[in-house]
Design a protein around this motif. Structure first.
Motif, PDB file in Angstrom:
ATOM      1  N   GLY A 261       0.864  -1.269  -0.088  1.00  0.00           N
ATOM      2  CA  GLY A 261      -0.079   0.014   0.147  1.00  0.00           C
ATOM      3  C   GLY A 261       0.883   1.247  -0.068  1.00  0.00           C
ATOM      4  N   LEU A 262       1.802   1.370   0.804  1.00  0.00           N
ATOM      5  CA  LEU A 262       2.765   2.530   0.723  1.00  0.00           C
ATOM      6  C   LEU A 262       3.620   2.460  -0.250  1.00  0.00           C
ATOM      7  N   ALA A 263       3.990   1.327  -1.206  1.00  0.00           N
ATOM      8  CA  ALA A 263       4.834   1.289  -2.075  1.00  0.00           C
ATOM      9  C   ALA A 263       3.858   1.802  -3.317  1.00  0.00           C
ATOM     10  N   PHE A 264       2.628   1.324  -3.512  1.00  0.00           N
ATOM     11  CA  PHE A 264       1.776   1.661  -4.669  1.00  0.00           C
ATOM     12  C   PHE A 264       1.312   3.365  -4.398  1.00  0.00           C
ATOM     13  N   ALA A 265       1.064   3.856  -3.222  1.00  0.00           N
ATOM     14  CA  ALA A 265       1.094   5.329  -3.069  1.00  0.00           C
ATOM     15  C   ALA A 265       2.300   5.997  -3.553  1.00  0.00           C
TER      16      ALA A 265
END
Length: 279
Positions: free
Chosen positions: A262-266
């Motif tokens: 989730g952090l990476a895709f953001a």
């Protein structure tokens, strides 16, 4: 134009999480896992989707390096706490949960490494993370990092990144010296065990992970390079889940993959928007 582009990318990236996330929740419920397992995954999924869709802060190159250094420190934290299971220290305690440190830290870390203008800095980040994974030991994290380094080597043709890929393979071999704790039901060996009893269900569940890879591989520039790095990291985690007692990301029980990816895709869209704006 940039706003519409960013929102389009975010919606696409959300599907890379909710498709396997919902598929995994259905698997957990049908397989007889405690309902708290599916509930935990769905809550983590909802938080991840909110992170991707929110505007958030667009980190510049300097702030990105600070974040990446903090992620390496987070990956090393289990080694400093002194808590281990059967000689293995790769979990971050969070109340009743034990989060796999590699799946929390590595997805965003590889995005930071792939978007840094200095390939040597990105290589140094990956080597530091590989060292932590080798010591823990955590072959899944080491393989995710090795796959990432190999991918970035092909794309950048950097000797430093090529050396990093070689070091990644060494880290995997070193991490495999320990078998670690026995597999946990509904967390590890998910697809192999499901294949043994319900091969069609295993194929369908595996297809949800293939969908995630497809979304990442088809992202448009300027997110393409870090998206390929994210695909490589995801492939490394999935591959090791077939080879040893390691978590199956996004479809097995565990909040860590949703937090990490989730952090990476953001970061994929926010870093790309910031870089495209020249800031």
């Amino acid at each position: 134009m940039m706003r519409r582009y960013g929102m389009s990318q975010r919606f696409r990236l959300c599907s890379a999480l909710w498709v396997p996330g919902l598929g995994g929740a259905i698997f957990l419920i049908r397989a007889g896992a405690p309902l708290t397992f599916a509930a935990t995954n769905l809550v983590a999924l909802a938080l991840a989707l909110g992170t991707i869709l929110s505007e958030g802060v667009r980190c510049g190159p300097g702030a990105r390096r600070v974040v990446s250094a903090a992620l390496v420190a987070l990956l090393a934290l289990p080694l400093l706490t002194g808590q281990d299971v059967d000689g293995v220290a790769r979990w971050l305690p969070l109340g009743p949960l034990a989060l796999h440190s590699g799946m929390v830290a590595v997805p965003l870390l590889v995005v930071c490494a792939a978007t840094d203008a200095d390939v040597r800095w990105g290589a140094a980040l990956l080597v530091a993370a590989m060292t932590c994974a080798a010591i823990q030991p955590d072959a899944a994290t080491a393989l995710a990092l090795a796959f990432t380094a190999a991918t970035l080597t092909v794309l950048s043709r950097s000797p430093a990144m090529a050396l990093t890929a070689v070091l990644g393979i060494i880290a995997v071999a070193f991490a495999l010296r320990s078998d670690g704790p026995p597999p946990q039901p509904f967390v590890e060996d998910v697809l192999p065990q499901l294949w043994a009893t319900q091969p069609i269900a295993a194929i369908l569940l595996g297809a949800t992970l293939a969908w995630s890879a497809f979304i990442l591989l088809t992202l448009e520039a300027p997110s393409r390079l870090p998206a390929l790095a994210s695909t490589a990291a995801l492939a490394g985690f999935v591959a090791m889940s077939f080879l040893g007692a390691y978590p199956t990301p996004l479809i097995g029980y565990g909040a860590a993959p949703f937090i990490g990816f989730g952090l990476a895709f953001a970061g994929l869209t926010r870093f790309a928007a910031r870089d495209a704006a020249g800031g």
